[in-house]
Design an enzyme around this catalytic site. Structure first.
Site, PDB file in Angstrom:
ATOM      1  N   SER A 124       0.836  -1.209   0.000  1.00  0.00           N
ATOM      2  CA  SER A 124       0.000   0.000   0.000  1.00  0.00           C
ATOM      3  C   SER A 124       0.867   1.255   0.000  1.00  0.00           C
ATOM      4  O   SER A 124       1.950   1.260   0.579  1.00  0.00           O
ATOM      5  CB  SER A 124      -0.898  -0.020   1.254  1.00  0.00           C
ATOM      6  OG  SER A 124      -1.510   1.230   1.431  1.00  0.00           O
ATOM      7  N   TYR A 149      -1.490  -0.868  10.760  1.00  0.00           N
ATOM      8  CA  TYR A 149      -1.830  -1.502   9.463  1.00  0.00           C
ATOM      9  C   TYR A 149      -0.729  -1.190   8.454  1.00  0.00           C
ATOM     10  O   TYR A 149      -0.151  -2.092   7.846  1.00  0.00           O
ATOM     11  CB  TYR A 149      -3.186  -1.004   8.953  1.00  0.00           C
ATOM     12  CG  TYR A 149      -3.319  -1.143   7.458  1.00  0.00           C
ATOM     13  CD1 TYR A 149      -3.156  -0.049   6.619  1.00  0.00           C
ATOM     14  CD2 TYR A 149      -3.544  -2.385   6.885  1.00  0.00           C
ATOM     15  CE1 TYR A 149      -3.224  -0.177   5.257  1.00  0.00           C
ATOM     16  CE2 TYR A 149      -3.615  -2.529   5.515  1.00  0.00           C
ATOM     17  CZ  TYR A 149      -3.459  -1.421   4.703  1.00  0.00           C
ATOM     18  OH  TYR A 149      -3.520  -1.560   3.332  1.00  0.00           O
ATOM     19  N   LYS A 153       2.397  -3.599   6.482  1.00  0.00           N
ATOM     20  CA  LYS A 153       2.696  -3.664   5.039  1.00  0.00           C
ATOM     21  C   LYS A 153       4.192  -3.445   4.806  1.00  0.00           C
ATOM     22  O   LYS A 153       4.838  -4.160   4.042  1.00  0.00           O
ATOM     23  CB  LYS A 153       1.879  -2.607   4.280  1.00  0.00           C
ATOM     24  CG  LYS A 153       0.404  -2.910   4.197  1.00  0.00           C
ATOM     25  CD  LYS A 153       0.140  -4.231   3.474  1.00  0.00           C
ATOM     26  CE  LYS A 153      -1.335  -4.583   3.397  1.00  0.00           C
ATOM     27  NZ  LYS A 153      -1.555  -5.909   2.791  1.00  0.00           N
TER      28      LYS A 153
HETATM   29  C1  WQD Z   1      -9.631   8.978   1.166  1.00  0.00           C
HETATM   30  C2  WQD Z   1      -9.906  10.448   1.416  1.00  0.00           C
HETATM   31  C3  WQD Z   1     -10.283  10.980   3.731  1.00  0.00           C
HETATM   32  C4  WQD Z   1     -14.084   8.935   4.246  1.00  0.00           C
HETATM   33  C5  WQD Z   1      -6.695   4.105   3.243  1.00  0.00           C
HETATM   34  C6  WQD Z   1      -5.450   3.322   3.563  1.00  0.00           C
HETATM   35  C7  WQD Z   1      -4.923   2.661   2.320  1.00  0.00           C
HETATM   36  C8  WQD Z   1      -6.012   1.835   1.738  1.00  0.00           C
HETATM   37  C9  WQD Z   1      -7.186   2.740   1.368  1.00  0.00           C
HETATM   38  C10 WQD Z   1      -6.279  -0.431   2.469  1.00  0.00           C
HETATM   39  C11 WQD Z   1      -9.196  10.967   2.671  1.00  0.00           C
HETATM   40  C12 WQD Z   1     -11.521  11.270   2.884  1.00  0.00           C
HETATM   41  C13 WQD Z   1     -12.896   9.408   3.697  1.00  0.00           C
HETATM   42  C14 WQD Z   1     -15.117   9.850   4.590  1.00  0.00           C
HETATM   43  C15 WQD Z   1     -13.751  11.656   3.808  1.00  0.00           C
HETATM   44  N1  WQD Z   1      -6.443   0.865   2.691  1.00  0.00           N
HETATM   45  N2  WQD Z   1     -12.749  10.749   3.481  1.00  0.00           N
HETATM   46  N3  WQD Z   1     -14.907  11.185   4.340  1.00  0.00           N
HETATM   47  O1  WQD Z   1      -7.241   6.944   3.985  1.00  0.00           O
HETATM   48  O2  WQD Z   1      -6.521   7.520   1.616  1.00  0.00           O
HETATM   49  O3  WQD Z   1      -6.354   5.174   2.393  1.00  0.00           O
HETATM   50  O4  WQD Z   1      -7.642   3.327   2.591  1.00  0.00           O
HETATM   51  O5  WQD Z   1      -5.819  -0.993   1.546  1.00  0.00           O
HETATM   52  O6  WQD Z   1      -3.841   1.849   2.642  1.00  0.00           O
HETATM   53  O7  WQD Z   1      -4.458   4.208   4.021  1.00  0.00           O
HETATM   54  O8  WQD Z   1      -8.582   6.156   1.991  1.00  0.00           O
HETATM   55  O9  WQD Z   1     -10.975   6.271   1.371  1.00  0.00           O
HETATM   56  O10 WQD Z   1     -10.337   6.346   3.840  1.00  0.00           O
HETATM   57  O11 WQD Z   1      -9.868   8.309   2.408  1.00  0.00           O
HETATM   58  O12 WQD Z   1     -13.584  12.865   3.599  1.00  0.00           O
HETATM   59  O13 WQD Z   1     -16.215   9.477   5.097  1.00  0.00           O
HETATM   60  O14 WQD Z   1     -11.297  10.615   1.659  1.00  0.00           O
HETATM   61  O15 WQD Z   1     -10.091  12.008   4.686  1.00  0.00           O
HETATM   62  O16 WQD Z   1      -8.800  12.300   2.431  1.00  0.00           O
HETATM   63  P1  WQD Z   1      -7.138   6.565   2.567  1.00  0.00           P
HETATM   64  P2  WQD Z   1     -10.013   6.716   2.441  1.00  0.00           P
END
Ligand code: WQD
Length: 344
Positions: A124, A149, A153
């Site tokens: 990741s 997590y 990785k």
């Molecule tokens: C994306 C953006 C949030 C939810 C993580 C892990 C990565 C992979 C994918 C496993 C961010 C914003 C989110 C919400 C929001 N995991 N957001 N409101 O955190 O980039 O990556 O998940 O494989 O390894 O690190 O993904 O989709 O959670 O967030 O504003 O209700 O959307 O703040 O900016 P992230 P995400």
């Protein structure tokens, strides 16, 4: 060529099983449904018109793993099976280290015992933390992980790298995913978050479906074009195809020990608001959302430099953000339809 797909009933795993079969491979799934659902196997059956060989087992169960390797003659393994919720890993670090590290160690030992040469590891972009320079290349230094997590990785990458350096006989590629999203265009398989989605796209589709009252955008005061975070959103079908390409590259390498790392993204960064606006436009839906406080642990912006995966592995993302958001919405609608039929 028989390929073991650990976590093959999961979101990325199930889409990879489809692309493996499309490419002439013979995938075999092992999954314990700890973060997936048996319904994914039914979806696969509808897409493929046949059952994919499947073992319900835990990748930490040495006896089960040996029995499967004894029976099947694998040429490779794609290792997806892991706990993957960033927030949960902060609350339950030991569960994450035990599960994610032990399964990788056991898999490597079993592969060596049975002479299985090729391993593709699901890593990741979270290993980069908040990079100083963008876009991120594979040479961008890994930063201390923002969560247990992410740390599992990085540690698994090192375990695999050191095992390969010691003479294998395993060849391995680690794929550092950026942000997977979307669903198979058939609408028959897709993301199945357990409980309240942590990830953005399933939260958007559940809000659009009326399951969630409102989407909260985590932070509107970042140093970006519209104040919201930037990510590199990659369609899950494109991501699945990257695993097929990685296997082909491994199988083409003559040396008995080979290890490399590839960023798997589109090379484009989009803000949360841009993603929401695209979702509304392509699906003709008004989404109920508001800007809330920042989410602890979020990096401000990250997106991939994809020259290496394009030129060395011969893979590039083909699907657009719009296609991914349409596919994600189609999947959500099918899910709700299925749930409503079941509940009648
Ligand atoms: C994306 C953006 C949030 C939810 C993580 C892990 C990565 C992979 C994918 C496993 C961010 C914003 C989110 C919400 C929001 N995991 N957001 N409101 O955190 O980039 O990556 O998940 O494989 O390894 O690190 O993904 O989709 O959670 O967030 O504003 O209700 O959307 O703040 O900016 P992230 P995400």
């Amino acid at each position: 060529m028989k390929i073991l797909v650990t976590g093959g009933a999961g979101f990325i795993g199930s889409h990879t099983v489809v692309e493996l079969l499309n490419a002439g491979f013979e995938p075999v799934i092992i999954d314990n449904f700890s973060n997936s659902n048996r319904s994914a196997l039914a979806g696969l059956r509808q897409i493929l018109n046949h059952d994919v060989p499947f073992y319900e087992a835990d990748c930490n169960d040495a006896e089960a793993l040996n029995a499967i390797f004894e029976k099947e003659n694998f040429r490779g393994v794609i290792h997806f099976a892991a706990h993957k919720a960033v927030g949960e890993s902060v609350a339950k670090p030991l569960m994450y280290y035990r599960n994610n590290l032990d399964s990788t160690l056991l898999l490597l030992e079993t592969m060596q015992r049975y002479g299985v040469p090729n391993l593709v590891f699901s890593s990741s972009c979270t290993v980069y933390g908040q990079p100083e320079h963008l876009p991120v290349t594979e040479e961008t230094p890994r930063l201390p992980a923002q969560s247990p997590y992410g740390n599992t990785k990085a540690i698994c990458e090192d375990i695999i790298r050191d095992t390969v350096k010691a003479g294998g006989p395993v060849k391995s590629i680690a794929l550092r995913y950026f942000n997977p999203m979307g669903a198979h265009p058939s609408g028959l398989i897709g993301e199945l978050p357990l409980g309240v989605p942590g990830n953005l796209v399933p939260f958007i589709t559940q809000t659009a479906a009326g399951i969630r009252e409102k989407l909260t955008v985590h932070g509107g005061d970042y140093d970006t074009v519209d104040g919201t975070c930037i990510r590199d959103y990659i369609h899950v079908v494109d991501l699945a195809k990257a695993h097929v390409q990685a296997l082909r590259l491994l199988d083409s390498r003559e040396e008995t020990s080979y290890y490399d790392v590839f960023n798997v993204g589109t090379g484009n960064g989009q803000t949360v608001l841009e993603l929401i606006q695209t979702f509304e436009k392509v699906n003709n839906i008004k989404l109920n959302y508001s800007i809330g406080p920042r989410r602890p642990g979020d990096v401000e912006k990250i997106y991939a430099q994809v020259d290496k995966v394009n030129n060395v592995m011969g893979w590039r993302a083909e699907k657009t953000l719009a296609e991914g958001l349409q596919d994600a919405w189609r999947w959500e609608q099918n899910l709700q339809l299925k749930n409503s039929i079941v509940s009648e």
